[in-house]
Write a protein that holds these residues in place. Structure first.
Motif, PDB file in Angstrom:
ATOM      1  N   ILE A  15       0.877  -1.211  -0.076  1.00 42.96           N
ATOM      2  CA  ILE A  15      -0.172  -0.096   0.062  1.00 42.96           C
ATOM      3  C   ILE A  15       0.868   1.295  -0.058  1.00 42.96           C
ATOM      4  O   ILE A  15       1.596   1.741   0.979  1.00 42.96           O
ATOM      5  CB  ILE A  15      -0.831  -0.002   1.302  1.00 42.96           C
ATOM      6  N   PRO A  16       1.099   1.861  -1.207  1.00 48.46           N
ATOM      7  CA  PRO A  16       1.726   3.383  -1.052  1.00 48.46           C
ATOM      8  C   PRO A  16       1.323   4.190  -0.089  1.00 48.46           C
ATOM      9  O   PRO A  16       0.302   4.648  -0.061  1.00 48.46           O
ATOM     10  CB  PRO A  16       1.578   3.680  -2.462  1.00 48.46           C
ATOM     11  N   GLY A  17       2.324   4.722   0.457  1.00 48.33           N
ATOM     12  CA  GLY A  17       1.970   5.941   1.390  1.00 48.33           C
ATOM     13  C   GLY A  17       1.517   5.656   2.786  1.00 48.33           C
ATOM     14  O   GLY A  17       1.406   6.585   3.368  1.00 48.33           O
ATOM     15  N   ILE A  18       1.397   4.377   3.240  1.00 41.50           N
ATOM     16  CA  ILE A  18       0.876   4.265   4.331  1.00 41.50           C
ATOM     17  C   ILE A  18       1.637   4.078   5.607  1.00 41.50           C
ATOM     18  O   ILE A  18       2.846   3.366   4.990  1.00 41.50           O
ATOM     19  CB  ILE A  18      -0.588   3.210   4.219  1.00 41.50           C
ATOM     20  N   ASP A  19       1.689   4.338   6.607  1.00 40.10           N
ATOM     21  CA  ASP A  19       2.606   4.182   7.637  1.00 40.10           C
ATOM     22  C   ASP A  19       1.891   2.922   8.422  1.00 40.10           C
ATOM     23  O   ASP A  19       0.622   2.316   8.358  1.00 40.10           O
ATOM     24  CB  ASP A  19       2.926   5.291   8.521  1.00 40.10           C
ATOM     25  N   GLN A  20       2.995   2.255   9.090  1.00 40.51           N
ATOM     26  CA  GLN A  20       2.652   0.993   9.741  1.00 40.51           C
ATOM     27  C   GLN A  20       1.411   1.062  10.838  1.00 40.51           C
ATOM     28  O   GLN A  20       0.622   0.354  10.787  1.00 40.51           O
ATOM     29  CB  GLN A  20       3.722   0.662  10.583  1.00 40.51           C
ATOM     30  N   GLN A  21       1.376   2.323  11.789  1.00 40.63           N
ATOM     31  CA  GLN A  21       0.147   2.639  12.753  1.00 40.63           C
ATOM     32  C   GLN A  21      -1.361   2.452  12.138  1.00 40.63           C
ATOM     33  O   GLN A  21      -2.145   1.976  12.333  1.00 40.63           O
ATOM     34  CB  GLN A  21       0.569   3.638  13.229  1.00 40.63           C
ATOM     35  N   LYS A  22      -1.069   3.356  10.805  1.00 39.06           N
ATOM     36  CA  LYS A  22      -2.573   3.380  10.176  1.00 39.06           C
ATOM     37  C   LYS A  22      -2.877   2.115   9.569  1.00 39.06           C
ATOM     38  O   LYS A  22      -3.926   1.553   9.612  1.00 39.06           O
ATOM     39  CB  LYS A  22      -2.274   4.559   9.143  1.00 39.06           C
ATOM     40  N   PHE A  23      -1.850   1.526   8.991  1.00 37.25           N
ATOM     41  CA  PHE A  23      -2.251   0.040   8.165  1.00 37.25           C
ATOM     42  C   PHE A  23      -2.712  -0.859   9.530  1.00 37.25           C
ATOM     43  O   PHE A  23      -3.891  -1.562   9.322  1.00 37.25           O
ATOM     44  CB  PHE A  23      -0.612  -0.293   7.774  1.00 37.25           C
ATOM     45  N   ASP A  24      -2.069  -1.043  10.537  1.00 37.60           N
ATOM     46  CA  ASP A  24      -2.688  -1.673  11.718  1.00 37.60           C
ATOM     47  C   ASP A  24      -4.020  -1.529  12.111  1.00 37.60           C
ATOM     48  O   ASP A  24      -5.000  -2.341  12.130  1.00 37.60           O
ATOM     49  CB  ASP A  24      -1.689  -1.689  12.722  1.00 37.60           C
ATOM     50  N   GLU A  25      -4.205  -0.082  12.028  1.00 38.22           N
ATOM     51  CA  GLU A  25      -5.485   0.312  12.596  1.00 38.22           C
ATOM     52  C   GLU A  25      -6.703  -0.124  11.732  1.00 38.22           C
ATOM     53  O   GLU A  25      -7.949  -0.505  11.995  1.00 38.22           O
ATOM     54  CB  GLU A  25      -5.473   1.771  12.753  1.00 38.22           C
ATOM     55  N   LEU A  26      -6.349   0.092  10.307  1.00 42.97           N
ATOM     56  CA  LEU A  26      -7.250  -0.154   9.403  1.00 42.97           C
ATOM     57  C   LEU A  26      -7.669  -1.794   8.969  1.00 42.97           C
ATOM     58  O   LEU A  26      -8.769  -2.178   9.035  1.00 42.97           O
ATOM     59  CB  LEU A  26      -7.155   0.403   8.184  1.00 42.97           C
ATOM     60  N   ALA A  27      -6.620  -2.449   9.105  1.00 40.40           N
ATOM     61  CA  ALA A  27      -6.772  -3.938   9.023  1.00 40.40           C
ATOM     62  C   ALA A  27      -7.388  -4.479  10.395  1.00 40.40           C
ATOM     63  O   ALA A  27      -8.233  -5.439  10.231  1.00 40.40           O
ATOM     64  CB  ALA A  27      -5.217  -4.616   9.345  1.00 40.40           C
ATOM     65  N   GLY A  28      -7.257  -3.879  11.416  1.00 40.85           N
ATOM     66  CA  GLY A  28      -7.877  -4.437  12.622  1.00 40.85           C
ATOM     67  C   GLY A  28      -9.362  -4.009  12.458  1.00 40.85           C
ATOM     68  O   GLY A  28     -10.277  -4.741  12.941  1.00 40.85           O
ATOM     69  N   ILE A  29      -9.577  -3.070  11.985  1.00 41.09           N
ATOM     70  CA  ILE A  29     -11.212  -2.337  11.808  1.00 41.09           C
ATOM     71  C   ILE A  29     -11.916  -3.458  10.839  1.00 41.09           C
ATOM     72  O   ILE A  29     -13.107  -3.932  10.997  1.00 41.09           O
ATOM     73  CB  ILE A  29     -11.409  -1.221  11.120  1.00 41.09           C
TER      74      ILE A  29
END
Length: 141
Positions: free
Chosen positions: A104-118
């Motif tokens: 996923i271009p441009g995403i940081d680890q924290q946002k990635f983890d948050e969205l995957a968890g949702i």
């Protein structure tokens, strides 16, 4: 919205054979039985179909979460492993383990983890499963 599938079974539980057909036609009289469920005979089984449904549902839910946050995945690749365990005289689906690899271009680890968890908690298949659901999510490059 309703979706449907049909099962036809002939014979007893162990030696009998069945066929599964879906409304879309993606499954059309596909064989299933004891040997496809508990052994390695070619054909499908309910747990495999649940795993496919969970992987597909979660992955699409994550794509929508990403879109809502302004991201577009180059690739989301999800495997679901559904566990079937002996439970008294029968069996119970006890878990569905999701493993995601994402580009996923441009995403940081924290946002990635948050969205995957949702997505993991809110995809309709996760909501319907009465089983332990786990997620291992890896963000590449």
């Amino acid at each position: 919205m309703n979706r449907k599938a049909n099962a036809v079974w002939q014979g007893n539980g162990k030696e009998g054979k069945g066929q599964l057909t879906t409304q879309s036609g993606v499954l059309s009289s596909n064989p299933y039985g004891f040997n496809t469920r508990f052994e390695t005979e070619p054909g499908t089984n309910p747990e495999e179909l649940i795993a496919a449904a969970h992987a597909g549902c979660f992955t699409m839910a994550l794509a929508f979460q990403l879109q809502g946050a302004g991201f577009t995945a180059d690739e989301l690749r999800t495997e679901a492993v559904v566990s079937l365990e002996k439970d008294g005289n029968g069996f119970t689906i006890t878990a569905s383990a999701l493993t995601l690899t994402a580009k996923i271009p441009g995403i940081d680890q924290q946002k990635f983890d948050e969205l995957a968890g949702i997505a993991e908690k809110n995809c309709p298949v996760s909501k319907v499963l009465n089983a332990k659901i786990s997620l291992k999510a890896t963000l590449q490059g």
